[in-house]
Design an enzyme around this catalytic site. Structure first.
Site, PDB file in Angstrom:
ATOM      1  N   LEU A  33      39.683   4.361  51.236  1.00 44.85           N
ATOM      2  CA  LEU A  33      38.938   3.191  50.250  1.00 44.85           C
ATOM      3  C   LEU A  33      39.524   3.094  48.959  1.00 44.85           C
ATOM      4  O   LEU A  33      40.190   4.035  48.550  1.00 44.85           O
ATOM      5  CB  LEU A  33      37.236   3.254  50.112  1.00 44.85           C
ATOM      6  CG  LEU A  33      36.516   3.849  51.067  1.00 44.85           C
ATOM      7  CD1 LEU A  33      34.748   3.876  50.948  1.00 44.85           C
ATOM      8  CD2 LEU A  33      36.289   2.952  51.861  1.00 44.85           C
ATOM      9  N   HIS A  37      38.700  -2.616  49.657  1.00 42.24           N
ATOM     10  CA  HIS A  37      37.269  -2.442  50.464  1.00 42.24           C
ATOM     11  C   HIS A  37      36.430  -2.498  48.725  1.00 42.24           C
ATOM     12  O   HIS A  37      35.317  -3.255  49.324  1.00 42.24           O
ATOM     13  CB  HIS A  37      36.899  -0.650  50.588  1.00 42.24           C
ATOM     14  CG  HIS A  37      38.211  -0.015  51.920  1.00 42.24           C
ATOM     15  ND1 HIS A  37      39.218  -0.017  51.496  1.00 42.24           N
ATOM     16  CD2 HIS A  37      38.088  -0.347  53.079  1.00 42.24           C
ATOM     17  CE1 HIS A  37      40.087   0.759  52.330  1.00 42.24           C
ATOM     18  NE2 HIS A  37      39.166   0.024  53.881  1.00 42.24           N
ATOM     19  N   ASP A 150      43.819  -7.922  57.741  1.00 39.63           N
ATOM     20  CA  ASP A 150      43.805  -7.718  58.979  1.00 39.63           C
ATOM     21  C   ASP A 150      43.383  -9.744  59.484  1.00 39.63           C
ATOM     22  O   ASP A 150      41.905  -9.846  59.846  1.00 39.63           O
ATOM     23  CB  ASP A 150      43.235  -7.050  59.169  1.00 39.63           C
ATOM     24  CG  ASP A 150      43.291  -5.550  59.409  1.00 39.63           C
ATOM     25  OD1 ASP A 150      44.200  -4.817  59.627  1.00 39.63           O
ATOM     26  OD2 ASP A 150      43.081  -4.817  58.073  1.00 39.63           O
TER      27      ASP A 150
HETATM   28  O1  PAF Z   1      39.385  -2.796  59.740  1.00 36.50           O
HETATM   29  C1  PAF Z   1      39.420  -1.386  59.729  1.00 36.50           C
HETATM   30  O2  PAF Z   1      39.311  -0.798  58.835  1.00 36.50           O
HETATM   31  C2  PAF Z   1      38.449  -1.541  61.428  1.00 36.50           C
HETATM   32  O3  PAF Z   1      39.548  -2.293  62.143  1.00 36.50           O
HETATM   33  C3  PAF Z   1      36.717  -2.379  60.915  1.00 36.50           C
HETATM   34  C4  PAF Z   1      37.059  -3.618  61.278  1.00 36.50           C
HETATM   35  C5  PAF Z   1      36.655  -1.606  60.398  1.00 36.50           C
HETATM   36  C6  PAF Z   1      36.534  -1.600  62.829  1.00 36.50           C
HETATM   37  O4  PAF Z   1      37.047  -0.131  63.178  1.00 36.50           O
END
Ligand code: PAF
Length: 279
Positions: A33, A37, A150
């Protein structure tokens, strides 16, 4: 904070919360993290009564065994961060707990998954859909939080939610950056000090391309970004696509999208970094 390792126990705890009418925010993570996050968790904390964070390095979304093996795992430090951020439940399951038997589901993710990361990482998005649908089924969150780094993953998850009929809100959250502009990522720790100094060229170039785009075509803008990033040592662009920000389909003319986004993937040494920008 309660650290929970079994699906059964988490379901019980959340059933109690739901029976009291509480809203539940879920932040799915693979651990290692960082502040990115934490910003998702803070948002979830502000908007929900109960916050659940999952830490699970999901094997089914790795199409490269070496990447899975070397993915940073820092569960103890992660749990301390979660405690400090006011998380209620940390789900830290084993692979056997999440996959008591192999998950053979194949999701019809459609065009959003057929471009960019789709062909580059075969099976990756299906694996993401598998684990996120399992987490949604276990947690049944009111809202789920995902970082816009992402970018394509969010579109894929929206599609999975539509396919599975989950009743929840997907909350996209802005990319968190270091002071020099590099997008925060668990993979950044793998950069050598020299590569770490160079990597901010990615965002610098994306930012300057927004001005460039004002009087250049989509193709010229793509060329500009690719050539500029590639001109730095250690940097090798894998792709730079300018797509519609909702459908993820590449555009060839600015008039084809009201929300164009540029998505880049490049190697810095052998570390694969991604980033994106809205035009
Ligand atoms: O983005 C991420 O860290 C991963 O693809 C997720 C969404 C936790 C799924 O494993």
């Amino acid at each position: 904070m309660e650290r929970i390792t079994t699906v059964k126990e988490l379901r019980q705890r959340l059933d109690e919360a739901r029976s009291q009418g509480k809203t539940i925010g879920l932040v799915p993570t693979m651990g290692a993290l960082h502040q990115g996050h934490i910003s998702l968790i803070e948002r979830a904390r502000n908007e929900n009564d109960v916050v659940v964070v999952s830490i699970f390095v999901n094997p089914t979304q790795f199409n490269n065994a070496e990447d899975l093996r070397t993915y940073p795992r820092t569960v103890e430090a992660d749990c301390e961060k979660l405690e400090a951020a006011g998380v209620d439940f940390a789900l830290v399951p084993s692979v056997e707990e999440m996959y008591p038997e192999p998950d053979t589901r194949v999701f019809d993710l459609g065009p959003v998954a057929e471009v960019m990361e789709g062909p580059m990482r075969p099976g990756h998005f299906n694996g993401v859909a598998q684990i996120v649908s399992k987490l949604f089924d276990i947690v049944r969150p009111t809202r789920a939080y995902f970082g816009e780094k992402d970018f394509q993953q969010i579109a894929v998850i929206r599609r999975m939610v539509e396919l599975e009929g989950f009743d929840l809100e997907i909350v996209p959250c802005p990319i968190k950056r270091h002071d020099d502009g590099l997008a925060m990522s668990s993979r950044n720790v793998r950069l050598t000090p020299e590569q770490r100094e160079i990597a901010p060229v990615i965002y610098r170039t994306l930012k300057s391309s927004v001005d460039w785009a004002k009087n250049h075509t989509v193709e010229e803008t793509k060329r500009y970004v690719i050539d500029e990033v590639n001109s730095f040592p250690h940097m090798q662009v894998e792709y730079y696509e300018i797509v519609d920000g909702i459908t993820m389909q590449p555009i060839t003319d600015w008039s084809q999208s009201e929300c164009p986004a540029g998505c880049i993937t490049c190697y810095c040494g052998d570390v694969r970094l991604i980033d994106n920008i809205k035009y």
